[in-house]
Design a protein around this motif. Structure first.
Motif, PDB file in Angstrom:
ATOM      1  N   UNK A   1      19.210-111.560  22.114  1.00  0.00           N
ATOM      2  CA  UNK A   1      20.471-111.914  22.775  1.00  0.00           C
ATOM      3  C   UNK A   1      20.201-112.863  23.939  1.00  0.00           C
ATOM      4  N   UNK A   2      19.171-112.542  24.718  1.00  0.00           N
ATOM      5  CA  UNK A   2      18.840-113.361  25.885  1.00  0.00           C
ATOM      6  C   UNK A   2      18.545-114.802  25.480  1.00  0.00           C
ATOM      7  N   UNK A   3      17.793-114.996  24.425  1.00  0.00           N
ATOM      8  CA  UNK A   3      17.457-116.345  23.994  1.00  0.00           C
ATOM      9  C   UNK A   3      18.667-117.096  23.441  1.00  0.00           C
ATOM     10  N   UNK A   4      19.545-116.395  22.776  1.00  0.00           N
ATOM     11  CA  UNK A   4      20.710-117.054  22.187  1.00  0.00           C
ATOM     12  C   UNK A   4      21.833-117.293  23.195  1.00  0.00           C
TER      13      UNK A   4
ATOM     14  N   UNK B   1      22.117-106.310  33.372  1.00  0.00           N
ATOM     15  CA  UNK B   1      21.024-105.986  32.463  1.00  0.00           C
ATOM     16  C   UNK B   1      20.040-107.147  32.518  1.00  0.00           C
ATOM     17  N   UNK B   2      19.035-107.026  33.365  1.00  0.00           N
ATOM     18  CA  UNK B   2      18.081-108.111  33.543  1.00  0.00           C
ATOM     19  C   UNK B   2      17.291-108.312  32.255  1.00  0.00           C
ATOM     20  N   UNK B   3      17.101-109.587  31.926  1.00  0.00           N
ATOM     21  CA  UNK B   3      16.394-109.921  30.703  1.00  0.00           C
ATOM     22  C   UNK B   3      17.276-109.897  29.475  1.00  0.00           C
ATOM     23  N   UNK B   4      18.559-109.605  29.662  1.00  0.00           N
ATOM     24  CA  UNK B   4      19.517-109.650  28.559  1.00  0.00           C
ATOM     25  C   UNK B   4      20.491-110.788  28.842  1.00  0.00           C
ATOM     26  N   UNK B   5      21.462-110.579  29.728  1.00  0.00           N
ATOM     27  CA  UNK B   5      22.382-111.681  30.030  1.00  0.00           C
ATOM     28  C   UNK B   5      21.825-112.655  31.064  1.00  0.00           C
TER      29      UNK B   5
ATOM     30  N   UNK C   1      33.384-101.023  18.846  1.00  0.00           N
ATOM     31  CA  UNK C   1      33.641-100.076  17.769  1.00  0.00           C
ATOM     32  C   UNK C   1      32.492-100.037  16.775  1.00  0.00           C
ATOM     33  N   UNK C   2      31.769-101.140  16.654  1.00  0.00           N
ATOM     34  CA  UNK C   2      30.606-101.195  15.779  1.00  0.00           C
ATOM     35  C   UNK C   2      29.356-101.418  16.618  1.00  0.00           C
ATOM     36  N   UNK C   3      28.249-100.833  16.174  1.00  0.00           N
ATOM     37  CA  UNK C   3      27.001-100.959  16.907  1.00  0.00           C
ATOM     38  C   UNK C   3      26.553-102.410  16.946  1.00  0.00           C
ATOM     39  N   UNK C   4      26.097-102.833  18.127  1.00  0.00           N
ATOM     40  CA  UNK C   4      25.615-104.198  18.307  1.00  0.00           C
ATOM     41  C   UNK C   4      24.159-104.261  17.870  1.00  0.00           C
ATOM     42  N   UNK C   5      23.821-105.237  17.014  1.00  0.00           N
ATOM     43  CA  UNK C   5      22.516-105.222  16.356  1.00  0.00           C
ATOM     44  C   UNK C   5      21.482-106.174  16.947  1.00  0.00           C
ATOM     45  N   UNK C   6      21.877-107.128  17.783  1.00  0.00           N
ATOM     46  CA  UNK C   6      20.880-108.037  18.352  1.00  0.00           C
ATOM     47  C   UNK C   6      20.001-107.298  19.355  1.00  0.00           C
ATOM     48  N   UNK C   7      18.696-107.488  19.249  1.00  0.00           N
ATOM     49  CA  UNK C   7      17.786-106.926  20.240  1.00  0.00           C
ATOM     50  C   UNK C   7      17.996-107.635  21.572  1.00  0.00           C
ATOM     51  N   UNK C   8      17.727-106.957  22.716  1.00  0.00           N
ATOM     52  CA  UNK C   8      17.943-107.575  24.025  1.00  0.00           C
ATOM     53  C   UNK C   8      17.293-108.944  24.172  1.00  0.00           C
ATOM     54  N   UNK C   9      16.040-109.082  23.715  1.00  0.00           N
ATOM     55  CA  UNK C   9      15.352-110.365  23.845  1.00  0.00           C
ATOM     56  C   UNK C   9      15.991-111.460  23.015  1.00  0.00           C
TER      57      UNK C   9
END
Length: 299
Positions: free
Chosen positions: A225-228, A252-256, A215-223
């Protein structure tokens, strides 16, 4: 088949046994004409194609149904659409719909419904193919530790997998952004820090971020998110020998997950896709046999 929690352990094991038989080359065909259709109100590649393949391998008559050109665009309800298809002679429908529990309005109709995904609710055929993949690898679920990582709150796969795995004897843990942990799933698993969980798991199931359900926009950049929260190369090195990586897709390669791990020796991601056809053959066969249809083994 609506959700795995409605299936007994014995029925789950029977469907898994049939799935493995089909993977090992067993072939069956319907002994009479059986008409089926796939109604997908959400985008799909793996699920809709594997159901179509499974139906054709069983010798079923697949009746095309196009949501975009149907009377649903003229205001017809899902209930009236299903009643219409039943009146036209359909025996079974495979339905994916964005609404949770869409199937409740269809429960009194004399037609087989297989749930191919309902909103953030359940995805029973994905759950069963995941179980099949794990059973092929370990032979049993008893005592396994399974980590389900990522957008748990919005994932119907997490719901289906966690319930069935727990009932079959596995320990289930969740990780990822804590805001996305569905506390309603606490009965089926616990939330853990990902880095603490990594060395313990036998099976790691990575989940896609379900942007379309937020419902709300996700703000973490893909990179970031991947590191965290993603399966990085560094985290993979901490997994114990014999542990495997799974993902229901799309990836989503490089994300999850790191691109190098998608087809690594630990990965069973494409094995899951392959098993989707065999599992859905077993699901269809079981559902139709319950309605009195029969199948014969062929060479």
């Amino acid at each position: 088949m609506i959700k795995l929690s409605r299936l007994s352990k014995e029925l789950i094991e029977r469907i898994l046994a049939d799935s493995i038989d089909f993977a090992n080359g067993k072939a069956v065909q319907a002994t009479q004409p059986i008409y089926v259709s796939n109604l997908f109100f959400e985008s799909s590649t793996r699920t809709i194609v594997s159901f179509d393949m499974a139906e054709r391998r069983l010798g079923l008559q697949v009746v095309p149904f196009n949501i975009q050109t149907s009377s649903l665009n003229k205001g017809e309800t899902l209930l009236d659409t299903v009643k219409t298809l039943k009146a036209l002679g359909l025996d079974l429908l495979v339905i994916r719909h964005p609404d949770d529990r869409y199937y409740n309005q269809l429960k009194d109709l004399d037609i087989s419904i297989i749930n191919a995904g309902d909103g953030t609710g359940h995805h029973p055929s994905q759950g069963l193919l995941d179980l099949m993949t794990i059973k092929q690898e370990f032979g049993s679920f008893q005592g396994l530790t399974v980590g389900i990582i990522g957008d748990v709150k919005h994932s119907r796969v997490a719901n289906s997998d966690a319930d069935a795995l727990r009932r079959l004897g596995a320990k289930v843990h969740f990780s990822g952004p804590e805001d996305w942990f569905d506390h309603g799933a606490m009965m089926n698993g616990t939330y853990r820090n990902f880095d603490h969980l990594i060395p313990e798991v036998d099976v790691l199931i990575m989940l896609r971020i379900q942007h379309e359900r937020h419902r709300q926009k996700f703000h973490l950049a893909p990179g970031e998110y991947h590191q965290r929260y993603g399966l990085t190369l560094e985290r993979e090195k901490k997994m114990k020998p014999g542990a495997i990586i799974m993902h229901p897709g799309p990836i989503n390669q490089g994300v999850e997950i790191a691109p190098e791990l998608v087809e690594s020796p630990r990965s069973r991601i494409f094995k899951q896709i392959e098993n989707g056809v065999f599992t859905r053959m077993a699901i269809l066969k079981n559902a139709l046999e319950q309605r009195g249809f029969s199948f014969k083994e062929i060479n």
